[in-house]
Design a protein around this motif. Structure first.
Motif, PDB file in Angstrom:
ATOM      1  N   MET A  23      44.559 -29.974  -8.189  1.00 23.39           N
ATOM      2  CA  MET A  23      45.522 -29.060  -8.812  1.00 23.39           C
ATOM      3  C   MET A  23      44.854 -28.301  -9.953  1.00 23.39           C
ATOM      4  SD  MET A  23      49.236 -29.862 -10.599  1.00 23.39           S
ATOM      5  CE  MET A  23      49.976 -30.384  -9.064  1.00 23.39           C
ATOM      6  N   LYS A  24      44.929 -26.977  -9.908  1.00 24.17           N
ATOM      7  CA  LYS A  24      44.310 -26.167 -10.957  1.00 24.17           C
ATOM      8  C   LYS A  24      45.269 -26.047 -12.137  1.00 24.17           C
ATOM      9  CE  LYS A  24      41.632 -22.762  -9.901  1.00 24.17           C
ATOM     10  NZ  LYS A  24      41.069 -21.453  -9.470  1.00 24.17           N
ATOM     11  N   THR A  25      44.796 -26.464 -13.314  1.00 31.75           N
ATOM     12  CA  THR A  25      45.633 -26.517 -14.519  1.00 31.75           C
ATOM     13  C   THR A  25      45.193 -25.474 -15.534  1.00 31.75           C
ATOM     14  OG1 THR A  25      46.030 -28.890 -14.226  1.00 31.75           O
ATOM     15  CG2 THR A  25      46.446 -27.972 -16.410  1.00 31.75           C
ATOM     16  N   LEU A  26      46.131 -24.681 -15.994  1.00 31.03           N
ATOM     17  CA  LEU A  26      45.901 -23.723 -17.074  1.00 31.03           C
ATOM     18  C   LEU A  26      46.253 -24.387 -18.392  1.00 31.03           C
ATOM     19  CD1 LEU A  26      45.408 -20.850 -18.246  1.00 31.03           C
ATOM     20  CD2 LEU A  26      47.828 -20.373 -17.756  1.00 31.03           C
ATOM     21  N   ILE A  27      45.299 -24.436 -19.317  1.00 29.11           N
ATOM     22  CA  ILE A  27      45.546 -24.979 -20.652  1.00 29.11           C
ATOM     23  C   ILE A  27      45.604 -23.814 -21.636  1.00 29.11           C
ATOM     24  CG2 ILE A  27      44.730 -26.502 -22.486  1.00 29.11           C
ATOM     25  CD1 ILE A  27      43.418 -28.235 -20.368  1.00 29.11           C
ATOM     26  N   ILE A  28      46.778 -23.580 -22.186  1.00 31.35           N
ATOM     27  CA  ILE A  28      46.985 -22.493 -23.145  1.00 31.35           C
ATOM     28  C   ILE A  28      46.833 -23.070 -24.544  1.00 31.35           C
ATOM     29  CG2 ILE A  28      48.610 -20.761 -23.993  1.00 31.35           C
ATOM     30  CD1 ILE A  28      49.920 -20.829 -21.203  1.00 31.35           C
ATOM     31  N   GLY A  29      45.929 -22.466 -25.317  1.00 33.17           N
ATOM     32  CA  GLY A  29      45.590 -23.033 -26.621  1.00 33.17           C
ATOM     33  C   GLY A  29      44.451 -24.031 -26.489  1.00 33.17           C
ATOM     34  N   ALA A  30      43.531 -23.752 -25.567  1.00 41.44           N
ATOM     35  CA  ALA A  30      42.463 -24.699 -25.241  1.00 41.44           C
ATOM     36  C   ALA A  30      41.416 -24.841 -26.333  1.00 41.44           C
ATOM     37  CB  ALA A  30      41.783 -24.282 -23.938  1.00 41.44           C
ATOM     38  N   SER A  31      41.437 -23.956 -27.330  1.00 39.64           N
ATOM     39  CA  SER A  31      40.471 -24.085 -28.419  1.00 39.64           C
ATOM     40  C   SER A  31      41.060 -24.782 -29.644  1.00 39.64           C
ATOM     41  CB  SER A  31      39.939 -22.708 -28.829  1.00 39.64           C
ATOM     42  OG  SER A  31      40.997 -21.879 -29.301  1.00 39.64           O
ATOM     43  N   GLY A  32      42.344 -25.124 -29.580  1.00 41.58           N
ATOM     44  CA  GLY A  32      42.957 -25.897 -30.669  1.00 41.58           C
ATOM     45  C   GLY A  32      42.506 -27.343 -30.600  1.00 41.58           C
ATOM     46  N   GLN A  33      42.900 -28.131 -31.593  1.00 38.61           N
ATOM     47  CA  GLN A  33      42.404 -29.508 -31.656  1.00 38.61           C
ATOM     48  C   GLN A  33      42.858 -30.326 -30.447  1.00 38.61           C
ATOM     49  OE1 GLN A  33      42.262 -31.390 -35.753  1.00 38.61           O
ATOM     50  NE2 GLN A  33      43.534 -29.626 -36.239  1.00 38.61           N
ATOM     51  N   ILE A  34      44.162 -30.316 -30.161  1.00 43.58           N
ATOM     52  CA  ILE A  34      44.668 -31.068 -29.012  1.00 43.58           C
ATOM     53  C   ILE A  34      44.228 -30.406 -27.715  1.00 43.58           C
ATOM     54  CG2 ILE A  34      46.762 -31.732 -27.766  1.00 43.58           C
ATOM     55  CD1 ILE A  34      48.098 -32.176 -30.488  1.00 43.58           C
ATOM     56  N   GLY A  35      44.299 -29.083 -27.659  1.00 45.36           N
ATOM     57  CA  GLY A  35      43.929 -28.363 -26.452  1.00 45.36           C
ATOM     58  C   GLY A  35      42.484 -28.570 -26.056  1.00 45.36           C
ATOM     59  N   LYS A  36      41.592 -28.590 -27.032  1.00 39.41           N
ATOM     60  CA  LYS A  36      40.165 -28.767 -26.739  1.00 39.41           C
ATOM     61  C   LYS A  36      39.893 -30.174 -26.214  1.00 39.41           C
ATOM     62  CE  LYS A  36      35.688 -27.501 -28.685  1.00 39.41           C
ATOM     63  NZ  LYS A  36      34.990 -26.947 -29.873  1.00 39.41           N
ATOM     64  N   MET A  37      40.497 -31.176 -26.851  1.00 40.84           N
ATOM     65  CA  MET A  37      40.324 -32.545 -26.368  1.00 40.84           C
ATOM     66  C   MET A  37      40.900 -32.709 -24.969  1.00 40.84           C
ATOM     67  SD  MET A  37      40.852 -35.097 -29.653  1.00 40.84           S
ATOM     68  CE  MET A  37      42.292 -34.275 -30.354  1.00 40.84           C
ATOM     69  N   THR A  38      42.047 -32.090 -24.729  1.00 43.67           N
ATOM     70  CA  THR A  38      42.666 -32.171 -23.409  1.00 43.67           C
ATOM     71  C   THR A  38      41.780 -31.514 -22.363  1.00 43.67           C
ATOM     72  OG1 THR A  38      44.869 -32.126 -24.418  1.00 43.67           O
ATOM     73  CG2 THR A  38      44.731 -31.642 -22.074  1.00 43.67           C
ATOM     74  N   THR A  39      41.224 -30.367 -22.697  1.00 44.06           N
ATOM     75  CA  THR A  39      40.313 -29.673 -21.784  1.00 44.06           C
ATOM     76  C   THR A  39      39.125 -30.552 -21.423  1.00 44.06           C
ATOM     77  OG1 THR A  39      40.934 -27.503 -22.679  1.00 44.06           O
ATOM     78  CG2 THR A  39      38.811 -27.648 -21.526  1.00 44.06           C
ATOM     79  N   GLN A  40      38.511 -31.149 -22.422  1.00 44.59           N
ATOM     80  CA  GLN A  40      37.343 -31.997 -22.183  1.00 44.59           C
ATOM     81  C   GLN A  40      37.704 -33.217 -21.336  1.00 44.59           C
ATOM     82  OE1 GLN A  40      36.494 -32.286 -26.439  1.00 44.59           O
ATOM     83  NE2 GLN A  40      34.500 -31.327 -26.101  1.00 44.59           N
ATOM     84  N   LYS A  41      38.834 -33.831 -21.638  1.00 44.66           N
ATOM     85  CA  LYS A  41      39.247 -35.026 -20.892  1.00 44.66           C
ATOM     86  C   LYS A  41      39.627 -34.693 -19.456  1.00 44.66           C
ATOM     87  CE  LYS A  41      40.869 -37.433 -25.068  1.00 44.66           C
ATOM     88  NZ  LYS A  41      40.183 -38.742 -24.980  1.00 44.66           N
ATOM     89  N   MET A  42      40.293 -33.572 -19.259  1.00 47.82           N
ATOM     90  CA  MET A  42      40.640 -33.149 -17.895  1.00 47.82           C
ATOM     91  C   MET A  42      39.375 -32.901 -17.081  1.00 47.82           C
ATOM     92  SD  MET A  42      44.001 -32.899 -17.213  1.00 47.82           S
ATOM     93  CE  MET A  42      44.271 -31.547 -16.056  1.00 47.82           C
ATOM     94  N   LEU A  43      38.396 -32.242 -17.671  1.00 48.99           N
ATOM     95  CA  LEU A  43      37.149 -31.964 -16.971  1.00 48.99           C
ATOM     96  C   LEU A  43      36.373 -33.231 -16.672  1.00 48.99           C
ATOM     97  CD1 LEU A  43      35.988 -28.822 -18.981  1.00 48.99           C
ATOM     98  CD2 LEU A  43      36.777 -28.844 -16.602  1.00 48.99           C
ATOM     99  N   SER A  44      36.382 -34.171 -17.607  1.00 49.22           N
ATOM    100  CA  SER A  44      35.636 -35.419 -17.411  1.00 49.22           C
ATOM    101  C   SER A  44      36.185 -36.229 -16.253  1.00 49.22           C
ATOM    102  CB  SER A  44      35.651 -36.261 -18.691  1.00 49.22           C
ATOM    103  OG  SER A  44      36.940 -36.792 -18.940  1.00 49.22           O
TER     104      SER A  44
END
Length: 212
Positions: A1-22
């Motif tokens: 499933m392709k997920t769009l993260i809006i606010g991906a450079s914020g503190q929570i957004g960046k961590m979420t992006t990294q964890k989703m990718l990992s």
């Protein structure tokens, strides 16, 4: 499933992006300045550089799920609170409806259920969050609205509660724990619309009814 993260450079957004990718997930990261994601490289990552105050609908092409973690930040005024926490969220929800997105995850806030119950300088922020949450609930989208307590910068505890603590000083949660909760919800196979508060607690996510 392709997920769009809006606010991906914020503190929570960046961590979420990294964890989703990992975990091997396909992520589209929507940011105003792609340089804020410098250092994050992954074959499953697509970065879309757009301003939330403008039209950002093209970021929704091929998207099946959305995580909205954008926020105006505590240093901005009521104008940015209105434009980002309310209006950008409303636009994102409308774009998601048009794109027939399967699931929309909103990072809201404790107190967004009843802003009049809290007399403080953040009341405009809570009103914005309340209205954005209501728009999502009424949109017809399958949704999860997470209302975290006061955010802390400590390392993740891995234990949670969805029951509001008795005292304000205990109604807290670490940002990394919020990111872990977002990933847990985003990667579940079955998702039902729900709204809940989230705090540091004593149980792993797998033992909380809201996450099962």
């Amino acid at each position: 499933m392709k997920t769009l993260i809006i606010g991906a450079s914020g503190q929570i957004g960046k961590m979420t992006t990294q964890k989703m990718l990992s975990e091997g997930n396909d992520v589209v990261a929507l940011v105003r300045d792609k340089n804020k994601l410098a250092g994050i490289e992954h074959n499953n990552l697509t970065i879309v550089e757009q301003d939330l105050e403008n039209d950002f609908s093209r970021a929704f092409e091929g998207i099946e799920q959305v995580i909205f973690s954008a926020g105006s930040g505590g240093a901005t005024g009521a104008d940015k609170t209105l434009l980002i926490d309310l209006w950008a969220a409303v636009k994102a929800i409308n774009y998601a409806v048009d794109a027939k997105v399967n699931h929309f995850i909103m990072v809201s806030s404790i107190g967004a259920d009843a802003p009049d119950n809290i007399e403080s300088s953040i009341k405009p922020y809570l009103v914005a969050k309340h209205m954005a949450d209501q728009h999502l609930i009424q949109s017809g989208l399958n949704h999860t609205i997470i209302r975290p307590g006061t955010l802390l910068d400590d390392k993740a505890t891995g234990v949670f509660t969805t029951t509001r603590p008795a005292t304000r000083q205990d109604a807290v949660i670490n940002r990394e724990d919020v990111a872990d909760a977002l990933v847990y919800i985003a990667t579940k196979e079955s998702k039902n619309s729900q709204v809940f508060e989230l705090f540091n607690g004593d149980k792993p996510l797998s033992e909380l009814p809201a996450f099962n």
